[in-house]
Design a protein around this motif. Structure first.
Motif, PDB file in Angstrom:
ATOM      1  N   TYR A 197     -19.004   8.466  30.922  1.00  0.00           N
ATOM      2  CA  TYR A 197     -17.801   8.334  29.936  1.00  0.00           C
ATOM      3  C   TYR A 197     -17.277   9.712  29.876  1.00  0.00           C
ATOM      4  CZ  TYR A 197     -18.881   3.861  28.490  1.00  0.00           C
ATOM      5  OH  TYR A 197     -19.096   2.378  28.436  1.00  0.00           O
ATOM      6  N   LEU A 198     -17.901  10.760  29.891  1.00  0.00           N
ATOM      7  CA  LEU A 198     -17.346  12.106  29.626  1.00  0.00           C
ATOM      8  C   LEU A 198     -16.449  12.236  30.983  1.00  0.00           C
ATOM      9  CD1 LEU A 198     -18.045  14.848  28.122  1.00  0.00           C
ATOM     10  CD2 LEU A 198     -18.942  15.553  30.217  1.00  0.00           C
ATOM     11  N   VAL A 199     -16.817  11.973  32.301  1.00  0.00           N
ATOM     12  CA  VAL A 199     -15.931  12.168  33.272  1.00  0.00           C
ATOM     13  C   VAL A 199     -14.850  11.173  33.290  1.00  0.00           C
ATOM     14  CG1 VAL A 199     -15.738  11.854  35.786  1.00  0.00           C
ATOM     15  CG2 VAL A 199     -17.713  12.970  34.830  1.00  0.00           C
ATOM     16  N   GLN A 200     -15.050   9.998  32.522  1.00  0.00           N
ATOM     17  CA  GLN A 200     -13.712   9.314  32.393  1.00  0.00           C
ATOM     18  C   GLN A 200     -12.878   9.822  31.255  1.00  0.00           C
ATOM     19  OE1 GLN A 200     -14.490   5.153  31.520  1.00  0.00           O
ATOM     20  NE2 GLN A 200     -15.977   4.664  33.145  1.00  0.00           N
ATOM     21  N   ARG A 201     -13.226  10.599  30.415  1.00  0.00           N
ATOM     22  CA  ARG A 201     -12.346  11.038  29.363  1.00  0.00           C
ATOM     23  C   ARG A 201     -11.681  12.211  30.081  1.00  0.00           C
ATOM     24  NH1 ARG A 201     -12.935  14.259  23.989  1.00  0.00           N
ATOM     25  NH2 ARG A 201     -14.182  15.881  25.487  1.00  0.00           N
ATOM     26  N   VAL A 220      -9.822   6.612  48.242  1.00  0.00           N
ATOM     27  CA  VAL A 220     -11.087   5.932  48.605  1.00  0.00           C
ATOM     28  C   VAL A 220     -12.136   6.640  48.460  1.00  0.00           C
ATOM     29  CG1 VAL A 220     -12.221   5.248  50.649  1.00  0.00           C
ATOM     30  CG2 VAL A 220      -9.921   4.628  50.360  1.00  0.00           C
ATOM     31  N   ASP A 221     -12.249   8.052  48.573  1.00  0.00           N
ATOM     32  CA  ASP A 221     -13.335   9.038  48.079  1.00  0.00           C
ATOM     33  C   ASP A 221     -13.724   8.690  46.689  1.00  0.00           C
ATOM     34  OD1 ASP A 221     -13.798   9.609  50.602  1.00  0.00           O
ATOM     35  OD2 ASP A 221     -13.387  11.765  50.300  1.00  0.00           O
ATOM     36  N   VAL A 222     -12.637   8.769  45.831  1.00  0.00           N
ATOM     37  CA  VAL A 222     -12.897   8.829  44.338  1.00  0.00           C
ATOM     38  C   VAL A 222     -13.316   7.372  44.006  1.00  0.00           C
ATOM     39  CG1 VAL A 222     -11.694   9.041  42.078  1.00  0.00           C
ATOM     40  CG2 VAL A 222     -10.787  10.374  44.105  1.00  0.00           C
ATOM     41  N   SER A 223     -12.815   6.323  44.670  1.00  0.00           N
ATOM     42  CA  SER A 223     -13.460   5.128  44.230  1.00  0.00           C
ATOM     43  C   SER A 223     -14.773   5.093  44.694  1.00  0.00           C
ATOM     44  CB  SER A 223     -12.395   3.976  45.262  1.00  0.00           C
ATOM     45  OG  SER A 223     -12.926   2.699  44.723  1.00  0.00           O
ATOM     46  N   LYS A 224     -14.941   5.618  45.787  1.00  0.00           N
ATOM     47  CA  LYS A 224     -16.577   5.517  46.243  1.00  0.00           C
ATOM     48  C   LYS A 224     -17.423   6.504  45.102  1.00  0.00           C
ATOM     49  CE  LYS A 224     -16.195   5.419  51.212  1.00  0.00           C
ATOM     50  NZ  LYS A 224     -15.999   6.116  52.261  1.00  0.00           N
ATOM     51  N   GLU A 225     -16.955   7.455  44.681  1.00  0.00           N
ATOM     52  CA  GLU A 225     -17.795   8.142  43.616  1.00  0.00           C
ATOM     53  C   GLU A 225     -17.796   7.632  42.482  1.00  0.00           C
ATOM     54  OE1 GLU A 225     -15.728  12.368  45.275  1.00  0.00           O
ATOM     55  OE2 GLU A 225     -15.212  11.618  43.281  1.00  0.00           O
ATOM     56  N   SER A 226     -16.677   6.741  42.270  1.00  0.00           N
ATOM     57  CA  SER A 226     -17.020   6.015  40.992  1.00  0.00           C
ATOM     58  C   SER A 226     -17.805   4.683  41.088  1.00  0.00           C
ATOM     59  CB  SER A 226     -15.471   5.449  40.492  1.00  0.00           C
ATOM     60  OG  SER A 226     -15.570   4.400  39.484  1.00  0.00           O
ATOM     61  N   THR A 227     -17.549   3.881  42.100  1.00  0.00           N
ATOM     62  CA  THR A 227     -18.202   2.638  42.079  1.00  0.00           C
ATOM     63  C   THR A 227     -19.774   2.536  42.637  1.00  0.00           C
ATOM     64  OG1 THR A 227     -15.926   1.708  42.454  1.00  0.00           O
ATOM     65  CG2 THR A 227     -17.831   0.191  42.741  1.00  0.00           C
ATOM     66  N   LEU A 228     -19.498   3.319  43.832  1.00  0.00           N
ATOM     67  CA  LEU A 228     -21.119   3.545  44.543  1.00  0.00           C
ATOM     68  C   LEU A 228     -22.131   4.357  44.179  1.00  0.00           C
ATOM     69  CD1 LEU A 228     -19.552   2.984  48.181  1.00  0.00           C
ATOM     70  CD2 LEU A 228     -20.277   1.203  46.472  1.00  0.00           C
ATOM     71  N   SER A 229     -21.477   5.881  43.879  1.00  0.00           N
ATOM     72  CA  SER A 229     -22.269   6.936  43.353  1.00  0.00           C
ATOM     73  C   SER A 229     -22.466   6.767  41.787  1.00  0.00           C
ATOM     74  CB  SER A 229     -21.770   8.179  43.918  1.00  0.00           C
ATOM     75  OG  SER A 229     -21.181   7.980  45.114  1.00  0.00           O
ATOM     76  N   VAL A 280     -10.721   2.812  34.491  1.00  0.00           N
ATOM     77  CA  VAL A 280      -9.813   4.064  34.425  1.00  0.00           C
ATOM     78  C   VAL A 280      -8.548   3.732  35.168  1.00  0.00           C
ATOM     79  CG1 VAL A 280      -9.528   6.512  34.415  1.00  0.00           C
ATOM     80  CG2 VAL A 280     -11.795   5.441  33.765  1.00  0.00           C
ATOM     81  N   GLY A 281      -8.840   3.363  36.257  1.00  0.00           N
ATOM     82  CA  GLY A 281      -7.525   3.158  37.227  1.00  0.00           C
ATOM     83  C   GLY A 281      -6.632   2.116  36.727  1.00  0.00           C
ATOM     84  N   PHE A 282      -6.960   1.184  35.856  1.00  0.00           N
ATOM     85  CA  PHE A 282      -6.005   0.058  35.451  1.00  0.00           C
ATOM     86  C   PHE A 282      -5.411   0.653  34.050  1.00  0.00           C
ATOM     87  CE2 PHE A 282      -5.023  -3.182  32.352  1.00  0.00           C
ATOM     88  CZ  PHE A 282      -4.475  -4.128  33.189  1.00  0.00           C
ATOM     89  N   ASP A 283      -6.306   1.460  33.226  1.00  0.00           N
ATOM     90  CA  ASP A 283      -5.878   2.036  32.187  1.00  0.00           C
ATOM     91  C   ASP A 283      -4.776   3.056  32.466  1.00  0.00           C
ATOM     92  OD1 ASP A 283      -7.409   1.150  30.258  1.00  0.00           O
ATOM     93  OD2 ASP A 283      -8.806   2.412  30.144  1.00  0.00           O
ATOM     94  N   THR A 284      -4.769   4.029  33.480  1.00  0.00           N
ATOM     95  CA  THR A 284      -3.796   5.002  33.843  1.00  0.00           C
ATOM     96  C   THR A 284      -2.700   4.422  34.423  1.00  0.00           C
ATOM     97  OG1 THR A 284      -5.174   5.169  35.930  1.00  0.00           O
ATOM     98  CG2 THR A 284      -5.523   6.945  34.002  1.00  0.00           C
ATOM     99  N   CYS A 285      -2.914   3.334  35.173  1.00  0.00           N
ATOM    100  CA  CYS A 285      -1.763   2.474  35.891  1.00  0.00           C
ATOM    101  C   CYS A 285      -0.802   1.745  34.858  1.00  0.00           C
ATOM    102  CB  CYS A 285      -2.386   1.344  36.666  1.00  0.00           C
ATOM    103  SG  CYS A 285      -1.023   0.418  37.328  1.00  0.00           S
ATOM    104  N   ILE A 326      -0.256  -2.747  42.574  1.00  0.00           N
ATOM    105  CA  ILE A 326      -1.099  -3.412  43.775  1.00  0.00           C
ATOM    106  C   ILE A 326      -2.534  -3.308  44.032  1.00  0.00           C
ATOM    107  CG2 ILE A 326      -0.629  -4.064  46.372  1.00  0.00           C
ATOM    108  CD1 ILE A 326       2.108  -3.790  45.851  1.00  0.00           C
ATOM    109  N   THR A 327      -2.662  -2.079  43.970  1.00  0.00           N
ATOM    110  CA  THR A 327      -3.914  -1.118  44.186  1.00  0.00           C
ATOM    111  C   THR A 327      -4.813  -1.657  43.239  1.00  0.00           C
ATOM    112  OG1 THR A 327      -2.734   0.932  44.956  1.00  0.00           O
ATOM    113  CG2 THR A 327      -5.089   1.000  44.620  1.00  0.00           C
ATOM    114  N   CYS A 328      -4.476  -1.751  41.650  1.00  0.00           N
ATOM    115  CA  CYS A 328      -5.259  -2.303  40.749  1.00  0.00           C
ATOM    116  C   CYS A 328      -5.559  -3.801  40.803  1.00  0.00           C
ATOM    117  CB  CYS A 328      -4.363  -2.120  39.327  1.00  0.00           C
ATOM    118  SG  CYS A 328      -4.662  -0.607  38.649  1.00  0.00           S
TER     119      CYS A 328
END
Lengths: 268, 81, 240
Positions: free
Chosen positions: A75-79, A61-70, A235-240, A218-220
């Motif tokens: 691109y560098l972090v995604q890599r 949930v925290d990671v999702s917040k950092e990604s979507t809200l903050s 990124v979540g979808f790719d890694t999934c 299911i999370t995706c």
């Protein structure tokens, strides 16, 4: 938000790593207690396992917040996240190499106690052209549908993404269900010689990975429905998808070497 | 004891099929060969006697007893005819 | 002449060899030790020079990034040292594996916690267990935790094949004077050989942790002249 003049993501303090460490330690220790039949071992194991899941949930949930809200996931972090996940999959690959190693060690030169035959005398191997072949088809189909979903997400087609993820999840669950029925129907158990041990270790750990992949899917799906995946940032979808395809490929190898290769219709 | 034959030093020699430290299959193969031989020609056939000497020298007594039980009960995992 | 066939307190050297294999192991050890001393002295000298000569001028070689000649030297030299260590090592390793012309086969079976020996070359098998003598039963001059009730008797100057296995967990049959240490693995027969070149009694211990009494299942090999071996075999056959 603090000013920063770089594209890296400096993490805030988080309780989850230490929390995860303690939950895992509780799980491991209570697993030992459980396996040695101590009082309360099973309930402590359950608590430890639930704490691990809870920590996972809060952390993600925290990671999702950092990604979507903050907006921390440049691109560098995604890599970096993707490289990290690839390394995780490589370590998973080595885990399965170990299981395959155990299988081939025992099957390529069966010990004299098994009569130098594989499957050992008295083991009725499962017919690979029955449910296992169906399972292969189900898994390959789910992989194909997931690729459709991948194409849909980069072309920003939300209905297609949702539907394809839903179908993938249903196929993945069908696989788990079929494996469950196959396990119930099998005439041998994990205690029946090294055949049963390697068979259920290999297919069982693969099944656990499919279940984890299903939860991941299911999370995706959830994140897609609520708009947390976009055509440019998913990124979540790719890694999934990587994870699921990896487990898929492992199954193909497992089908060929654990189910198909040792099976001989005349021996059964 | 009078019925004891004179003691001579005689033991199975190097077998090129089993050149390694691991001799498990050497013992096992000679046991199987003895029973196949005995089923075909009878236990006293010279070749069968040789197989028997070899597996007796190489296999632990416990193993031979266990396998012989399996052969007698028809549950030995390998075909012997 | 007395031979050192048993460990003594605070020992750091080898026991006296009783087989060509153990002689080979000691030669290899000395051979490797030569390179070890040369390398250690050289590296220590280089390090001392670097530390003491350049202690006041840390950055005197700040711009040196590579030097082809020195790099070739410090790659090729260790390679040659390794080769000259590896070759005698492999030679000895493959010599130890040879079991070409044995005269006697003895089966060694590890149990929790004793060894048993089987001699099955004869009309019927000789089979006995070898338990440690408890300290209370020892006589003057006997070794604590090393003596057994039934020794494994072997003929000297004879090629003996050993088949080593276990009936429960992994053990390891090891006798330092004979240069043998081979794991006893349940379900597997490991083969090794020995030619003991003198009479004597050789002591060894289980060398793979196998449970609570791992330290109390010693090995005693008694090497005797061929005539005595034959009469021992005859006695054992008659008793069996």
């Amino acid at each position: 938000m603090r000013y920063k003049n770089h594209t890296y993501h400096i993490l805030d303090n988080s309780p989850w790593p230490i929390f995860m460490a303690f939950s895992l330690m509780l799980s491991m220790k209570s697993a030992v207690l459980f396996m040695h039949g101590f009082n309360g071992g099973s309930s402590t194991l359950l608590i430890g396992f639930l704490l691990v899941l809870l920590t996972f949930f809060c952390w993600f949930v925290d990671v999702s917040k950092e990604s979507t809200l903050s907006g921390c996931h440049t691109y560098l972090v995604q890599r970096g996240l993707k490289i990290g996940f690839i390394l995780f999959i490589v370590s998973e690959l080595m885990f399965f190499v170990a299981l395959f190693w155990a299988f081939f060690h025992s099957s390529l030169a069966p010990s004299v106690d098994l009569g130098v035959v594989w499957p050992p005398k008295g083991i009725q191997a499962l017919n690979p052209l029955s449910v296992p072949l169906l399972n292969t088809i189900v898994l390959v189909a789910s992989g194909v549908v997931l690729t459709w979903g991948h194409h849909a997400i980069i072309t920003a087609n939300k209905p297609h993404t949702t539907v394809s993820l839903l179908i993938t999840i249903i196929l993945a669950m069908s696989f788990t269900g079929l494996q469950f029925l196959e396990y119930i129907d099998s005439t041998f158990s994990i205690a029946d010689s090294v055949y049963g041990s390697t068979f259920f270790m290999c297919t069982g750990f693969h099944g656990i990975h499919i279940i984890i992949g299903t939860i991941y899917l299911i999370t995706c799906l959830y994140r897609t429905v609520y708009g947390l995946n976009t055509n440019s940032s998913h990124v979540g979808f790719d890694t999934c998808a990587w994870y699921y395809h990896f487990v898929d490929i492992v199954w193909i190898f497992m089908f060929i070497s654990v189910y198909y290769w040792p099976y001989s219709p005349t021996l059964n | 004891m009078s019925d004891r034959p004179e003691t001579v030093l005689q033991t199975p020699q190097f077998d090129a099929r089993f050149p390694n430290v691991n001799q498990t299959k050497n013992c096992w193969q000679n046991f199987v060969d003895f029973h196949r031989c005995a089923n075909a020609r009878g236990e006293d056939f010279p070749v069968c006697v040789q197989f028997k000497k070899t597996f007796t020298s190489l296999c632990p007594i416990e193993w031979v007893d266990r396998w012989t039980d399996q052969v007698e009960n028809g549950v030995f995992p390998t075909k012997l005819d | 002449m007395m031979n050192l066939d048993i460990a003594y307190p605070l020992q750091y050297g080898f026991q006296d060899p009783a087989t060509p294999v153990m002689q080979g192991i000691i030669s290899l050890h000395d051979h490797i030790f030569f390179y070890l001393i040369v390398t250690t002295v050289f590296v220590t000298w280089i390090l001392s020079v670097i530390i003491f000569e350049f202690k006041d001028e840390f950055f005197s070689h700040k711009y040196i990034r590579h030097g082809t000649l020195i790099e070739i030297i410090w790659t090729v030299t260790p390679a040659f040292i390794l080769i000259s260590i590896a070759f005698p090592s492999f030679r000895l390793l493959y010599l130890m594996d040879e079991v070409i012309d044995p005269a006697v086969t003895i089966k060694v079976v590890g149990h929790q916690w004793y060894w048993s020996y089987e001699y099955s070359d004869h009309a019927w098998s000789i089979e006995f267990d070898s338990y440690m003598l408890p300290t209370s039963d020892l006589e003057l001059g006997q070794f604590r935790l090393l003596e057994v009730d039934n020794r494994m008797v072997v003929p000297m100057d004879t090629h003996v094949r050993l088949i080593i296995t276990s009936s429960d967990v992994i053990h390891s049959w090891a006798v330092p004077s004979l240069g043998i240490k081979l794991d006893a693995i349940p379900g597997r027969l490991n083969q090794t050989s020995m030619i003991i070149n003198r009479e004597g009694v050789f002591f060894g211990q289980c060398s793979e942790i196998c449970g609570v009494q791992h330290g109390f299942m010693p090995i005693v090999v008694e090497s005797v002249k061929m005539d005595n071996y034959i009469s021992w075999v005859n006695n054992m056959l008659d008793e069996a």
